[in-house]
Write an enzyme that holds these catalytic residues in place. Sequence first.
Site, PDB file in Angstrom:
ATOM      1  N   SER A 177       0.846  -1.202   0.000  1.00 16.48           N
ATOM      2  CA  SER A 177       0.000   0.000   0.000  1.00 16.48           C
ATOM      3  C   SER A 177       0.882   1.254   0.000  1.00 16.48           C
ATOM      4  O   SER A 177       2.103   1.168   0.223  1.00 16.48           O
ATOM      5  CB  SER A 177      -0.895   0.004   1.240  1.00 16.48           C
ATOM      6  OG  SER A 177      -0.091   0.206   2.395  1.00 16.48           O
ATOM      7  N   ASP A 220      -1.370  -1.757  -3.913  1.00 18.54           N
ATOM      8  CA  ASP A 220      -2.717  -1.815  -3.341  1.00 18.54           C
ATOM      9  C   ASP A 220      -3.248  -0.375  -3.180  1.00 18.54           C
ATOM     10  O   ASP A 220      -2.573   0.469  -2.589  1.00 18.54           O
ATOM     11  CB  ASP A 220      -2.604  -2.507  -1.975  1.00 18.54           C
ATOM     12  CG  ASP A 220      -3.948  -2.850  -1.368  1.00 18.54           C
ATOM     13  OD1 ASP A 220      -4.914  -3.056  -2.111  1.00 18.54           O
ATOM     14  OD2 ASP A 220      -4.013  -2.932  -0.116  1.00 18.54           O
ATOM     15  N   ASN A 250      -8.283 -10.151  -0.997  1.00 17.23           N
ATOM     16  CA  ASN A 250      -7.313  -9.322  -0.271  1.00 17.23           C
ATOM     17  C   ASN A 250      -7.384  -9.529   1.239  1.00 17.23           C
ATOM     18  O   ASN A 250      -8.460  -9.427   1.832  1.00 17.23           O
ATOM     19  CB  ASN A 250      -7.610  -7.842  -0.534  1.00 17.23           C
ATOM     20  CG  ASN A 250      -7.140  -7.379  -1.887  1.00 17.23           C
ATOM     21  OD1 ASN A 250      -6.834  -8.176  -2.756  1.00 17.23           O
ATOM     22  ND2 ASN A 250      -7.093  -6.078  -2.066  1.00 17.23           N
TER      23      ASN A 250
HETATM   24  P1  13P Z   1      -8.762  -6.489   5.309  1.00 17.57           P
HETATM   25  O1  13P Z   1      -8.721  -5.252   6.152  1.00 17.57           O
HETATM   26  O2  13P Z   1     -10.084  -7.171   5.425  1.00 17.57           O
HETATM   27  O3  13P Z   1      -7.635  -7.408   5.577  1.00 17.57           O
HETATM   28  O4  13P Z   1      -8.660  -6.023   3.769  1.00 17.57           O
HETATM   29  C1  13P Z   1      -7.402  -5.761   3.182  1.00 17.57           C
HETATM   30  C2  13P Z   1      -7.525  -5.124   1.843  1.00 17.57           C
HETATM   31  O5  13P Z   1      -8.548  -5.065   1.216  1.00 17.57           O
HETATM   32  C3  13P Z   1      -6.293  -4.573   1.281  1.00 17.57           C
HETATM   33  O6  13P Z   1      -6.528  -3.898   0.083  1.00 17.57           O
HETATM   34  O1  G3H Z   2      -6.859  -1.729   2.329  1.00 19.35           O
HETATM   35  C1  G3H Z   2      -5.936  -1.307   3.033  1.00 19.35           C
HETATM   36  C2  G3H Z   2      -4.866  -2.227   3.457  1.00 19.35           C
HETATM   37  O2  G3H Z   2      -5.239  -2.948   4.613  1.00 19.35           O
HETATM   38  C3  G3H Z   2      -3.585  -1.461   3.652  1.00 19.35           C
HETATM   39  O3  G3H Z   2      -3.611  -0.744   4.826  1.00 19.35           O
HETATM   40  O4  G3H Z   2      -2.969   1.543   4.060  1.00 19.35           O
HETATM   41  O5  G3H Z   2      -2.758   0.860   6.483  1.00 19.35           O
HETATM   42  O6  G3H Z   2      -1.212  -0.090   4.744  1.00 19.35           O
HETATM   43  P1  G3H Z   2      -2.569   0.468   5.038  1.00 19.35           P
HETATM   44 ZN    ZN Z   3      -8.444  -2.941  -0.011  1.00 16.59          ZN
END
Ligand code: 13P
Ligand code: G3H
Ligand code: ZN
Length: 322
Positions: free
Chosen positions: A50, A83, A267
């Site tokens: 991310s 992501d 995910n």
């Molecule tokens: P969760 O918070 O359910 O693990 O989802 C992660 C996600 O969608 C990352 O893009």
């Molecule tokens: O969808 C989000 C993911 O869980 C990533 O989370 O932006 O805190 O790294 P983050």
């Molecule tokens: Zn997500």
Amino acid sequence: MALVTTTEMFKKAYDGGYAVGAFNVNNMEIVQGITEAAGELKSPVILQVSKGARAYANHTYLVKLVEAAVIENPEIPIALHLDHGDTFELCKSCIDGGFTSVMIDASSKSFEENIALTKQVVEYAHDHGVVVEAELGTLAGIEDEVVVEAGHESYTRPEEVEEFVSRTGCDSLAIAIGTSHGAYKFTAAQCTRNADGILVPPPLRFDVLEECIKRLPGFPIVLHGSSSVPQEFVKMVNQYGGNMPDAVGIPEEQLRKAATLAVCKINIDSDIRLAMTGNIRKYFAEHPDHFDPRQYLKPARQAVKDMVAHKIQYVLGSDGKA
Ligand code: 13P
Ligand code: G3H
Ligand code: ZN
């Protein structure tokens, strides 16, 4: 095997009725836990980064950790994915910097703005051999700085998906059917409670998924927010000094059903966080005199590995599909 795109992975997953796990990575122990499980079970896997992960660990460190995992697990296909990319510049930086897949998430913008930005990313990505995931619909929960309160999410409108995919040229589509980011996916008001007092969430909207599949035959669908928030980890966190009341996720059997349909990518991030945090809290409580990070990160890494192995075999169905 070098890093791969998700094209071949998704084609095999669609035809085979399983999904590939996309797990968020932020440090070495997480990369190792996930890929050791995938390697032993001969499963394809997507490691996703991310914007927040890049800010925490640095782009180069993450790419090099993933490249190390590729060297250590030569028999399985591994994709490196951005992501929730929120700008063209962020996507471009990952495309230029070794990623094989990016997500442009313009789902909070208008339909036309989402199309315009997604198309711009697709053109650049495809020129560089990289694939693109886009999103239609809004999930509840927190991702980077964007917070969507439960009850303010919006399901994907199936009547929009064909036009969106044909006008953008995206390679996969994340849709909103009731999953949500984080460890608190539903409010108590949205749920019932089972005999043990644990929240039971409302079922996913399989009718919306089926409608999308009808309109996009053969096209890979993605589910975000798909942690199940295992109650064993929530209990562990709470037993050893944490406070996570009413943390609740998506039941595994519903994700398994989605994986047998057109959902090719699922995910998971929060379950990794819970597995590590529960085990680190337990370790500290049981060994108050220990202070070597290797001592407490070892069981945390093992817990990530065991959790991912469970998902691969009993939720995703991707074992033996490398
Ligand atoms: P969760 O918070 O359910 O693990 O989802 C992660 C996600 O969608 C990352 O893009
Ligand atoms: O969808 C989000 C993911 O869980 C990533 O989370 O932006 O805190 O790294 P983050
Ligand atoms: Zn997500």
